[in-house]
Scaffold this active site. Structure first.
Site, PDB file in Angstrom:
ATOM      1  N   ASP A 132       0.997  -1.223  -0.031  1.00  0.00           N
ATOM      2  CA  ASP A 132      -0.097   0.102  -0.173  1.00  0.00           C
ATOM      3  C   ASP A 132       0.946   1.335   0.023  1.00  0.00           C
ATOM      4  O   ASP A 132       0.458   2.242   0.248  1.00  0.00           O
ATOM      5  CB  ASP A 132      -0.980  -0.155   1.263  1.00  0.00           C
ATOM      6  CG  ASP A 132      -2.232   1.063   1.247  1.00  0.00           C
ATOM      7  OD1 ASP A 132      -2.387   1.433   0.307  1.00  0.00           O
ATOM      8  OD2 ASP A 132      -2.513   1.400   2.027  1.00  0.00           O
ATOM      9  N   CYS A 191     -23.577  -1.746  -4.582  1.00  0.00           N
ATOM     10  CA  CYS A 191     -22.658  -0.813  -3.796  1.00  0.00           C
ATOM     11  C   CYS A 191     -23.038   0.639  -4.255  1.00  0.00           C
ATOM     12  O   CYS A 191     -22.987   1.553  -3.324  1.00  0.00           O
ATOM     13  CB  CYS A 191     -21.374  -1.300  -4.272  1.00  0.00           C
ATOM     14  SG  CYS A 191     -20.941  -1.268  -5.837  1.00  0.00           S
ATOM     15  N   CYS A 195     -24.099   3.171  -1.253  1.00  0.00           N
ATOM     16  CA  CYS A 195     -23.106   4.516  -0.577  1.00  0.00           C
ATOM     17  C   CYS A 195     -23.913   5.440  -0.525  1.00  0.00           C
ATOM     18  O   CYS A 195     -24.713   6.344  -1.149  1.00  0.00           O
ATOM     19  CB  CYS A 195     -22.349   4.942  -2.023  1.00  0.00           C
ATOM     20  SG  CYS A 195     -20.997   6.203  -1.267  1.00  0.00           S
ATOM     21  N   CYS A 241     -19.918   0.032   1.108  1.00  0.00           N
ATOM     22  CA  CYS A 241     -19.906  -0.424  -0.261  1.00  0.00           C
ATOM     23  C   CYS A 241     -19.520  -1.920  -0.337  1.00  0.00           C
ATOM     24  O   CYS A 241     -19.690  -2.675  -1.490  1.00  0.00           O
ATOM     25  CB  CYS A 241     -19.221   0.351  -1.244  1.00  0.00           C
ATOM     26  SG  CYS A 241     -17.594   0.671  -0.879  1.00  0.00           S
TER      27      CYS A 241
HETATM   28 FE1  SF4 Z   1     -22.440  -5.746  -7.020  1.00  0.00          FE
HETATM   29 FE2  SF4 Z   1     -20.236  -6.078  -5.551  1.00  0.00          FE
HETATM   30 FE3  SF4 Z   1     -20.194  -5.475  -7.981  1.00  0.00          FE
HETATM   31 FE4  SF4 Z   1     -20.762  -3.725  -6.590  1.00  0.00          FE
HETATM   32  S1  SF4 Z   1     -18.912  -4.626  -6.459  1.00  0.00           S
HETATM   33  S2  SF4 Z   1     -21.764  -4.184  -8.260  1.00  0.00           S
HETATM   34  S3  SF4 Z   1     -21.935  -4.800  -4.709  1.00  0.00           S
HETATM   35  S4  SF4 Z   1     -20.857  -7.427  -6.984  1.00  0.00           S
HETATM   36 FE1  SF4 Z   2     -19.355   5.327  -0.308  1.00  0.00          FE
HETATM   37 FE2  SF4 Z   2     -18.430   4.540   2.013  1.00  0.00          FE
HETATM   38 FE3  SF4 Z   2     -17.707   2.988  -0.134  1.00  0.00          FE
HETATM   39 FE4  SF4 Z   2     -16.773   5.591   0.387  1.00  0.00          FE
HETATM   40  S1  SF4 Z   2     -16.408   3.749   1.605  1.00  0.00           S
HETATM   41  S2  SF4 Z   2     -17.750   4.766  -1.575  1.00  0.00           S
HETATM   42  S3  SF4 Z   2     -18.461   6.460   1.347  1.00  0.00           S
HETATM   43  S4  SF4 Z   2     -19.753   3.271   0.853  1.00  0.00           S
END
Ligand code: SF4
Ligand code: SF4
Length: 375
Positions: A132, A191, A195, A241
């Site tokens: 990282d 996701c 969010c 997410c």
């Molecule tokens: Fe769906 Fe996971 Fe792909 Fe997002 S990352 S679109 S939640 S399968």
């Molecule tokens: Fe959205 Fe949280 Fe994912 Fe950032 S970490 S993109 S705020 S769901």
């Protein structure tokens, strides 16, 4: 190129304490132009270091002179065996990867030891390892090594989910690359819908300027007013997410990495405890933990912000103490803001009292705004 050699190195990576390993070639990265567009739009917010050394990021061969392959590794951080999970009202919301020992340190030591053994057993082999850090787009290399495929939430996703961390060793040994995985998202958009701050503005694009994780970890000073509610009660990072991803909801076998478990002394640290930490208490609680990245003032700011979003009366007293006693103005700003969100006579009286005493103009302004919110 020897398949046997590649298998041996991957087996050594597993023996060194990683959960998966794969080999990437060093061709220029296919998604390099996407990365440049991401920077060009300013989606990296104030993380200017990401715009440095782009030549090496896009052309991994330049990272180590003579490099011929990359051994990529993954370490699963969730689910963990007997993780001592603490969720709910008291414990602050913290991204799962940051609950135990700092993974940079844990994985870095393992990669260093593995690199040393490779240099010793393969005379002439040179290595350079990263976790990282450094000018490396490690997610892209790991995808090429078959460890996962980039999901619409921009995390690397495998059939075992996305709760894993990445590291890599650049090698002057020639190894045959692994096969990349194909798309795992299909028509899913969970996701993007989940969010809370609309940071995933379109599939595969994360706008850090809207991301809870960015603001809670990377930003210094008071949070801009427009992002405070969106931070909800997260005090370090955000997992939303990933939590909603179908690949993470499926049962995965737990990994055994005791160092990554939340230790008992931090399990006891609630928002009130976090807000009242002094420098010594901070060192004791967070030594060797990735949450140090946000620094003490950042964690206290986030704790006050979370209290303002939870709006519970039991937070009034500790917030008044922070407003009156805290040295760092950004924490006093957030204490004032949170008192304005919770409201009530006690909060109002304390804000009026501090308004007369306060010497810092930014905090005075916050107090005024909090009083206006209560009017
Ligand atoms: Fe769906 Fe996971 Fe792909 Fe997002 S990352 S679109 S939640 S399968
Ligand atoms: Fe959205 Fe949280 Fe994912 Fe950032 S970490 S993109 S705020 S769901």
């Amino acid at each position: 190129m020897s398949l046997d050699l590649a298998s041996e190195l991957k087996a050594r990576a597993l023996a060194a304490g990683f959960d998966r390993a794969g080999v990437s070639s060093l061709e220029p990265l296919e998604h390099g132009p996407d990365f440049l567009r991401w920077l060009g739009r300013g989606d990296h917010a104030e993380m200017d270091y990401l715009a440095h050394r782009t030549e090496e990021r896009l052309e991994p061969r330049k990272v180590l002179p003579g490099a011929r392959s990359v051994l990529c590794v993954a370490l699963q951080y969730w689910p963990l065996e007997e993780a001592g999970e603490v969720e709910g009202d008291l414990w602050p919301r913290v991204a799962r990867y940051a609950r135990g020992r700092d993974y940079h340190n844990l994985m870095g030591k393992r990669l260093k030891k593995l690199s040393k053994s490779l240099r010793s057993d393969f005379p002439g082999c040179e290595t350079r390892h990263y976790v990282d850090t450094g000018p490396v787009l490690e997610r892209e290399l790991a995808a090429r090594a078959g460890l996962g495929v980039v999901g619409k939430n921009t995390c690397l996703l495998s059939r075992q989910g996305s709760w894993f961390l990445l590291g890599e060793i650049f090698l002057t040994l020639e190894l045959p690359p692994d096969e990349p995985l194909t798309d795992l998202c299909g028509r899913c958009t969970r996701c993007l819908e989940a969010c809370p701050t609309d940071a995933l503005r379109e599939p595969y694009r994360l706008d850090s300027r809207r991301c809870i994780s960015y603001w809670s970890i990377e930003h210094r000073g008071a949070l801009p007013e427009e992002v405070r509610h969106g931070q909800k009660d997260w005090v370090f990072g955000c997992d939303i997410c990933q939590e909603v991803c179908p690949w993470n909801i499926r049962e995965s076998p737990p990994a055994s990495h005791p160092d990554l478990k939340l230790p008992p002394h931090r399990q006891r640290l609630d928002l009130i405890g976090l807000l009242s930490l002094d420098a010594e208490g901070y060192r004791e609680a967070f030594i060797g933990n990735a949450m140090q990245r946000a620094r003490l003032d950042g964690l206290k700011r986030n704790a006050a912000n979370a209290m303002g979003n939870r709006r519970e009366e039991r937070y009034i007293e500790p917030l008044i103490n922070a407003l009156q006693e805290e040295v760092e103005p950004s924490v006093r700003c957030h204490a004032a803001w949170a008192l304005g969100q919770i409201g009530g006579e006690q909060a109002k009286t304390a804000l009026e009292g501090q308004r007369r005493r306060e010497g810092d103009p930014t905090v005075s302004q916050e107090i005024l705004q909090a009083l206006e919110a209560l009017a």
